[in-house]
Design an enzyme around this catalytic site. Structure first.
Site, PDB file in Angstrom:
ATOM      1  N   TYR A 157     -23.395 -25.414  -1.105  1.00  0.00           N
ATOM      2  CA  TYR A 157     -23.595 -25.857  -2.491  1.00  0.00           C
ATOM      3  C   TYR A 157     -22.255 -26.294  -3.082  1.00  0.00           C
ATOM      4  O   TYR A 157     -22.134 -27.392  -3.642  1.00  0.00           O
ATOM      5  CB  TYR A 157     -24.195 -24.715  -3.317  1.00  0.00           C
ATOM      6  N   LYS A 161     -21.028 -30.090  -4.232  1.00  0.00           N
ATOM      7  CA  LYS A 161     -20.593 -30.412  -5.593  1.00  0.00           C
ATOM      8  C   LYS A 161     -19.182 -31.028  -5.592  1.00  0.00           C
ATOM      9  O   LYS A 161     -18.864 -31.870  -6.445  1.00  0.00           O
ATOM     10  CB  LYS A 161     -20.655 -29.168  -6.474  1.00  0.00           C
TER      11      LYS A 161
HETATM   12  P1  NDP Z   1     -32.883 -25.423 -12.276  1.00  0.00           P
HETATM   13  O1  NDP Z   1     -33.192 -24.759 -10.976  1.00  0.00           O
HETATM   14  O2  NDP Z   1     -33.424 -24.843 -13.512  1.00  0.00           O
HETATM   15  O3  NDP Z   1     -33.326 -26.962 -12.194  1.00  0.00           O
HETATM   16  C1  NDP Z   1     -33.149 -27.730 -11.054  1.00  0.00           C
HETATM   17  C2  NDP Z   1     -33.916 -29.028 -11.225  1.00  0.00           C
HETATM   18  O4  NDP Z   1     -33.688 -29.868 -10.096  1.00  0.00           O
HETATM   19  C3  NDP Z   1     -35.415 -28.811 -11.330  1.00  0.00           C
HETATM   20  O5  NDP Z   1     -35.918 -29.571 -12.391  1.00  0.00           O
HETATM   21  C4  NDP Z   1     -35.949 -29.330 -10.002  1.00  0.00           C
HETATM   22  O6  NDP Z   1     -37.233 -29.929 -10.182  1.00  0.00           O
HETATM   23  C5  NDP Z   1     -34.918 -30.397  -9.695  1.00  0.00           C
HETATM   24  N1  NDP Z   1     -34.941 -30.739  -8.265  1.00  0.00           N
HETATM   25  C6  NDP Z   1     -34.573 -30.000  -7.210  1.00  0.00           C
HETATM   26  N2  NDP Z   1     -34.786 -30.667  -6.075  1.00  0.00           N
HETATM   27  C7  NDP Z   1     -35.312 -31.875  -6.425  1.00  0.00           C
HETATM   28  C8  NDP Z   1     -35.762 -32.998  -5.704  1.00  0.00           C
HETATM   29  N3  NDP Z   1     -35.711 -33.048  -4.361  1.00  0.00           N
HETATM   30  N4  NDP Z   1     -36.220 -34.063  -6.391  1.00  0.00           N
HETATM   31  C9  NDP Z   1     -36.273 -34.043  -7.739  1.00  0.00           C
HETATM   32  N5  NDP Z   1     -35.880 -33.004  -8.486  1.00  0.00           N
HETATM   33  C10 NDP Z   1     -35.408 -31.935  -7.817  1.00  0.00           C
HETATM   34  O7  NDP Z   1     -31.304 -25.494 -12.332  1.00  0.00           O
HETATM   35  P2  NDP Z   1     -30.305 -26.108 -13.425  1.00  0.00           P
HETATM   36  O8  NDP Z   1     -31.028 -26.708 -14.527  1.00  0.00           O
HETATM   37  O9  NDP Z   1     -29.305 -25.081 -13.702  1.00  0.00           O
HETATM   38  O10 NDP Z   1     -29.600 -27.222 -12.543  1.00  0.00           O
HETATM   39  C11 NDP Z   1     -29.429 -28.559 -12.953  1.00  0.00           C
HETATM   40  C12 NDP Z   1     -28.161 -29.096 -12.307  1.00  0.00           C
HETATM   41  O11 NDP Z   1     -27.033 -28.401 -12.875  1.00  0.00           O
HETATM   42  C13 NDP Z   1     -28.081 -28.890 -10.808  1.00  0.00           C
HETATM   43  O12 NDP Z   1     -27.508 -30.017 -10.205  1.00  0.00           O
HETATM   44  C14 NDP Z   1     -27.155 -27.703 -10.672  1.00  0.00           C
HETATM   45  O13 NDP Z   1     -26.495 -27.679  -9.439  1.00  0.00           O
HETATM   46  C15 NDP Z   1     -26.201 -27.962 -11.828  1.00  0.00           C
HETATM   47  N6  NDP Z   1     -25.433 -26.822 -12.269  1.00  0.00           N
HETATM   48  C16 NDP Z   1     -26.058 -25.735 -12.827  1.00  0.00           C
HETATM   49  C17 NDP Z   1     -25.299 -24.654 -13.227  1.00  0.00           C
HETATM   50  C18 NDP Z   1     -25.911 -23.430 -13.814  1.00  0.00           C
HETATM   51  O14 NDP Z   1     -25.214 -22.407 -13.911  1.00  0.00           O
HETATM   52  N7  NDP Z   1     -27.149 -23.447 -14.231  1.00  0.00           N
HETATM   53  C19 NDP Z   1     -23.834 -24.641 -13.078  1.00  0.00           C
HETATM   54  C20 NDP Z   1     -23.296 -25.827 -12.496  1.00  0.00           C
HETATM   55  C21 NDP Z   1     -24.079 -26.872 -12.115  1.00  0.00           C
HETATM   56  P3  NDP Z   1     -38.477 -29.794  -9.173  1.00  0.00           P
HETATM   57  O15 NDP Z   1     -38.294 -28.522  -8.392  1.00  0.00           O
HETATM   58  O16 NDP Z   1     -39.651 -29.778 -10.096  1.00  0.00           O
HETATM   59  O17 NDP Z   1     -38.419 -31.020  -8.336  1.00  0.00           O
END
Ligand code: NDP
Length: 250
Positions: A157, A161
């Site tokens: 991961y 990033k």
């Molecule tokens: P969540 O797990 O709440 O959301 C992740 C989202 O990504 C979901 O909506 C999921 O939708 C979507 N997703 C995953 N795989 C796919 C795919 N193959 N196609 C389309 N959509 C996909 O996590 P966050 O909201 O926290 O994460 C959002 C971003 O922020 C990510 O990139 C994460 O790495 C980044 N981030 C988050 C941090 C945190 O502490 N929360 C810190 C740093 C970065 P679905 O499964 O419905 O497809």
């Protein structure tokens, strides 16, 4: 007048966490928003909440055909997408010695390849739409502070990033004369589904207690920077990689 009036934004990963927050924020600032994720019932519910200015699309960012179909649907409803928030991401936490190849591949596929496909398809269409002249193309990649941190149990991961940050600068360079700005937001830790129940346990509580400010960032922390990067005000800003982490990584 909203700061984003007239804009058409695509948010990937809009079914949960930051993606939901971003979609609501962009819509509140005046943009029409296209909400993409695999859990389509969730993006449909969000689109209903946001009204006529929102469209839900089924989207798997790891599939090129799905990405193209999402842009096609967006364009048919609202016209060219000029603001792309490549937010979809996932984590398959686990010690490297125990991680399966399938988990490694799905992390890289989602966080790197998926984000590349989203940005590329958006840029192609923007360039065809004359972004070189109008200069309104905006791509925001969601990275992570783990790009420059080390830990125990999320190496692919973190590495994916780090790749996002470097990809952002390289795409910014490729499209610097094409009116498409590419910037990267690297959030610190925010409570969403990606962290599971980690923050409720002893390990999570100890992690928060170890941060200088001993607090979790609220989910709306990134909103002002997102709106700025999406807006005309950031006309001269491309290739930036910015940490927003309340000092967690200091
Ligand atoms: P969540 O797990 O709440 O959301 C992740 C989202 O990504 C979901 O909506 C999921 O939708 C979507 N997703 C995953 N795989 C796919 C795919 N193959 N196609 C389309 N959509 C996909 O996590 P966050 O909201 O926290 O994460 C959002 C971003 O922020 C990510 O990139 C994460 O790495 C980044 N981030 C988050 C941090 C945190 O502490 N929360 C810190 C740093 C970065 P679905 O499964 O419905 O497809």
């Amino acid at each position: 007048m909203g700061q984003l009036d007239g804009r058409v934004a695509l948010v990937t990963g809009a079914s949960s966490g930051l993606g939901v927050q971003f979609a609501r924020t962009l819509a509140a600032a005046g943009a029409r928003v296209v909400l993409g994720a695999r859990r389509v019932e969730r993006v449909r519910a969000l689109a209903q909440e946001l009204g006529d200015a929102a469209l839900a699309v089924a989207l798997d960012v790891t599939e090129e055909a799905s990405t193209i179909a999402a842009y096609d649907a967006a364009e048919a409803r609202f016209g060219t997408v000029d603001t792309i928030v490549a937010n979809a991401g996932q984590s398959n936490a686990g010690r490297a010695t125990e991680l399966s190849l399938a988990d490694l591949r799905s992390t890289v596929d989602t966080n790197f390849t998926g984000l590349f496909l989203t940005a590329r398809e958006g840029a192609k269409r923007l360039i065809a739409d004359g972004s070189r002249d109008h200069g309104r193309g905006r791509i925001v990649l969601i990275g992570s502070i783990t790009a420059h941190m080390t830990g125990q149990g999320d190496s692919p991961y973190a590495a994916s990033k780090a790749a996002v940050a470097h990809l952002g600068r390289n795409l910014a360079r490729e499209w610097v004369r094409s009116g498409v700005n590419v910037n990267v937001i690297q959030p610190g830790y925010i409570r969403t589904e990606i962290g599971g129940d980690w923050w409720d346990g002893d390990g999570g509580k100890a992690q928060i207690a170890g941060w200088h400010r001993r607090r979790m960032m609220p989910i709306d922390t990134l909103d002002p920077m997102l709106v700025y990067f999406a807006s005309d005000a950031s006309r001269h800003v491309t290739g930036s990689v910015i940490d927003i982490d309340d000092g967690q990584s200091l």
